[in-house]
Design an enzyme around this catalytic site. Sequence first.
Site, mmCIF file in Angstrom:
data_model
loop_
_atom_site.group_PDB
_atom_site.id
_atom_site.type_symbol
_atom_site.label_atom_id
_atom_site.label_comp_id
_atom_site.label_asym_id
_atom_site.label_seq_id
_atom_site.Cartn_x
_atom_site.Cartn_y
_atom_site.Cartn_z
ATOM 1 N N ASP A 129 -36.478 -79.913 -61.369
ATOM 2 C CA ASP A 129 -36.763 -79.291 -62.671
ATOM 3 C C ASP A 129 -37.367 -80.345 -63.595
ATOM 4 O O ASP A 129 -37.190 -81.541 -63.387
ATOM 5 C CB ASP A 129 -35.453 -78.810 -63.324
ATOM 6 C CG ASP A 129 -34.861 -77.603 -62.622
ATOM 7 O OD1 ASP A 129 -35.537 -76.992 -61.781
ATOM 8 O OD2 ASP A 129 -33.689 -77.291 -62.923
ATOM 9 N N ARG A 179 -44.382 -76.166 -59.530
ATOM 10 C CA ARG A 179 -43.964 -74.932 -60.207
ATOM 11 C C ARG A 179 -44.378 -75.106 -61.668
ATOM 12 O O ARG A 179 -43.885 -76.005 -62.350
ATOM 13 C CB ARG A 179 -42.454 -74.746 -60.107
ATOM 14 C CG ARG A 179 -41.990 -73.513 -60.881
ATOM 15 C CD ARG A 179 -40.503 -73.262 -60.681
ATOM 16 N NE ARG A 179 -39.728 -74.247 -61.367
ATOM 17 C CZ ARG A 179 -38.558 -74.708 -60.941
ATOM 18 N NH1 ARG A 179 -38.034 -74.312 -59.824
ATOM 19 N NH2 ARG A 179 -37.896 -75.595 -61.642
HETATM 20 P P1 FDA Z 1 -42.956 -66.059 -72.536
HETATM 21 O O1 FDA Z 1 -41.922 -66.830 -73.291
HETATM 22 O O2 FDA Z 1 -44.264 -65.834 -73.203
HETATM 23 O O3 FDA Z 1 -42.312 -64.689 -72.119
HETATM 24 C C1 FDA Z 1 -43.042 -63.635 -71.533
HETATM 25 C C2 FDA Z 1 -42.170 -62.393 -71.605
HETATM 26 O O4 FDA Z 1 -41.053 -62.560 -70.731
HETATM 27 C C3 FDA Z 1 -41.540 -62.147 -72.990
HETATM 28 O O5 FDA Z 1 -42.356 -61.347 -73.795
HETATM 29 C C4 FDA Z 1 -40.248 -61.479 -72.656
HETATM 30 O O6 FDA Z 1 -40.461 -60.112 -72.445
HETATM 31 C C5 FDA Z 1 -39.863 -62.106 -71.336
HETATM 32 N N1 FDA Z 1 -38.941 -63.243 -71.528
HETATM 33 C C6 FDA Z 1 -39.229 -64.561 -71.458
HETATM 34 N N2 FDA Z 1 -38.135 -65.319 -71.643
HETATM 35 C C7 FDA Z 1 -37.133 -64.452 -71.844
HETATM 36 C C8 FDA Z 1 -35.739 -64.602 -72.105
HETATM 37 N N3 FDA Z 1 -35.173 -65.795 -72.183
HETATM 38 N N4 FDA Z 1 -35.014 -63.486 -72.257
HETATM 39 C C9 FDA Z 1 -35.564 -62.247 -72.162
HETATM 40 N N5 FDA Z 1 -36.867 -62.041 -71.931
HETATM 41 C C10 FDA Z 1 -37.640 -63.110 -71.772
HETATM 42 N N6 FDA Z 1 -38.636 -74.911 -68.434
HETATM 43 C C11 FDA Z 1 -38.624 -76.257 -68.439
HETATM 44 O O7 FDA Z 1 -38.924 -76.868 -69.473
HETATM 45 N N7 FDA Z 1 -38.255 -76.935 -67.304
HETATM 46 C C12 FDA Z 1 -37.976 -76.298 -66.127
HETATM 47 O O8 FDA Z 1 -37.654 -76.956 -65.119
HETATM 48 C C13 FDA Z 1 -38.048 -74.884 -66.112
HETATM 49 N N8 FDA Z 1 -37.803 -74.178 -64.949
HETATM 50 C C14 FDA Z 1 -38.090 -72.834 -64.914
HETATM 51 C C15 FDA Z 1 -38.081 -72.147 -63.699
HETATM 52 C C16 FDA Z 1 -38.443 -70.812 -63.653
HETATM 53 C C17 FDA Z 1 -38.456 -70.104 -62.349
HETATM 54 C C18 FDA Z 1 -38.817 -70.133 -64.856
HETATM 55 C C19 FDA Z 1 -39.223 -68.694 -64.836
HETATM 56 C C20 FDA Z 1 -38.796 -70.792 -66.056
HETATM 57 C C21 FDA Z 1 -38.431 -72.142 -66.114
HETATM 58 N N9 FDA Z 1 -38.437 -72.833 -67.322
HETATM 59 C C22 FDA Z 1 -38.368 -74.207 -67.302
HETATM 60 C C23 FDA Z 1 -38.512 -72.091 -68.611
HETATM 61 C C24 FDA Z 1 -39.944 -71.976 -69.115
HETATM 62 O O9 FDA Z 1 -40.416 -73.222 -69.558
HETATM 63 C C25 FDA Z 1 -40.040 -70.990 -70.303
HETATM 64 O O10 FDA Z 1 -39.264 -71.466 -71.369
HETATM 65 C C26 FDA Z 1 -39.581 -69.587 -69.964
HETATM 66 O O11 FDA Z 1 -39.972 -69.189 -68.698
HETATM 67 C C27 FDA Z 1 -40.171 -68.567 -70.990
HETATM 68 O O12 FDA Z 1 -41.560 -68.556 -70.885
HETATM 69 P P2 FDA Z 1 -42.369 -67.436 -70.059
HETATM 70 O O13 FDA Z 1 -43.309 -68.129 -69.176
HETATM 71 O O14 FDA Z 1 -41.456 -66.532 -69.387
HETATM 72 O O15 FDA Z 1 -43.294 -66.734 -71.147
#
Ligand code: FDA
Length: 306
Positions: A129, A179
């Site tokens: 991570d 990732r």
């Molecule tokens: P965005 O925040 O734009 O969300 C898109 C849509 O997804 C939102 O409109 C909402 O509907 C839904 N959504 C997103 N987050 C949600 C929540 N918490 N609750 C409910 N709905 C939600 N970060 C990091 O800094 N280091 C890491 O090692 C990781 N590892 C990691 C692994 C995996 C598999 C994922 C999916 C994410 C991470 N992250 C992470 C977290 C990442 O950096 C980020 O903060 C979250 O994924 C939210 O961003 P999205 O890409 O989902 O887009």
Amino acid sequence: MRTILLWMARNPWLKERVPRLRFVRRAVRRFMPGEDLASAMTAAAGRRQEGIKAAYTRLGENLTDLGEAQAVADHYHEVLDAIAERGTDDEVSIKLTQLGYDLDVETAYRHFDGIARRAGEIGTWAWIDMEGSPYVEGTIAFFERSRRGHENVGLCLQAYLHRTPTDVQRLLPLRPAIRLVKGAYDEPASIAYRRGREVDAAYLAIAASLLPMVRDGAARFMAGTHDVGLVEQIARLGASLGLPPQRIEVEMLYGIRSDQQRLLAARGFDVRCLIAYGEHWYPWYMRRLAERPANVVFAVRQLLPW
Ligand code: FDA
């Protein structure tokens, strides 16, 4: 709201007290099937029936005692043994500070190296991570060292950091597994994009630079996002390069956009669900609230009797 929640995630006083509140413990169940591995594996079995793969991460970060790091490493060996026993293609994802990185990098390296070797023996992957910006350079160097010895290790990179496109170029000679996530920490504008639109554009540009490597078998790329619009754009880019949905890997967190995870899997995408579990969920849970402040309303609703 995001800044306040991320400050709360780092606050030791709150970290001690908030997890004791019953309504918070109830709310966290939305993102975590339980505190033990058995709960995570049961949840994974359910996802598997829907064509979704799993990855496991045991929550905990910034250890203060190297003995705890040994216990964490032992635990991940147990997880890998359980994966081998079940014959599944589940993976593990680990924070370096959970392996004692803050206390002694060599000890953390020895622990991760053992986990990566065991994962290789059973034909699966160990992912690293990415934590807050003070850890980024060290984590990338750690990955470079590990990747030279193991084909089956991957690294998480954060699209919001200005440096990430350069980091991707630096890693390409290693035929990396990356990732890509947007980034979950509170980083200053001097080093990170803070507007959603800028982060999305950076994300897409980095994905576009990696997809040709995926096509040529020179990299593994996993879109770690719940942003289905971005996934669609990546899929279109992939299709223009001759990559079918089956070769587009998407990873989402347990409990977030589960409907979309199912839909993407049904359309043939290679979907994986990262399942977190463990007792030390507080900072991780606060970052999930910060990503979508509407989640706070959900948490507070747990106070109500209906
Ligand atoms: P965005 O925040 O734009 O969300 C898109 C849509 O997804 C939102 O409109 C909402 O509907 C839904 N959504 C997103 N987050 C949600 C929540 N918490 N609750 C409910 N709905 C939600 N970060 C990091 O800094 N280091 C890491 O090692 C990781 N590892 C990691 C692994 C995996 C598999 C994922 C999916 C994410 C991470 N992250 C992470 C977290 C990442 O950096 C980020 O903060 C979250 O994924 C939210 O961003 P999205 O890409 O989902 O887009």
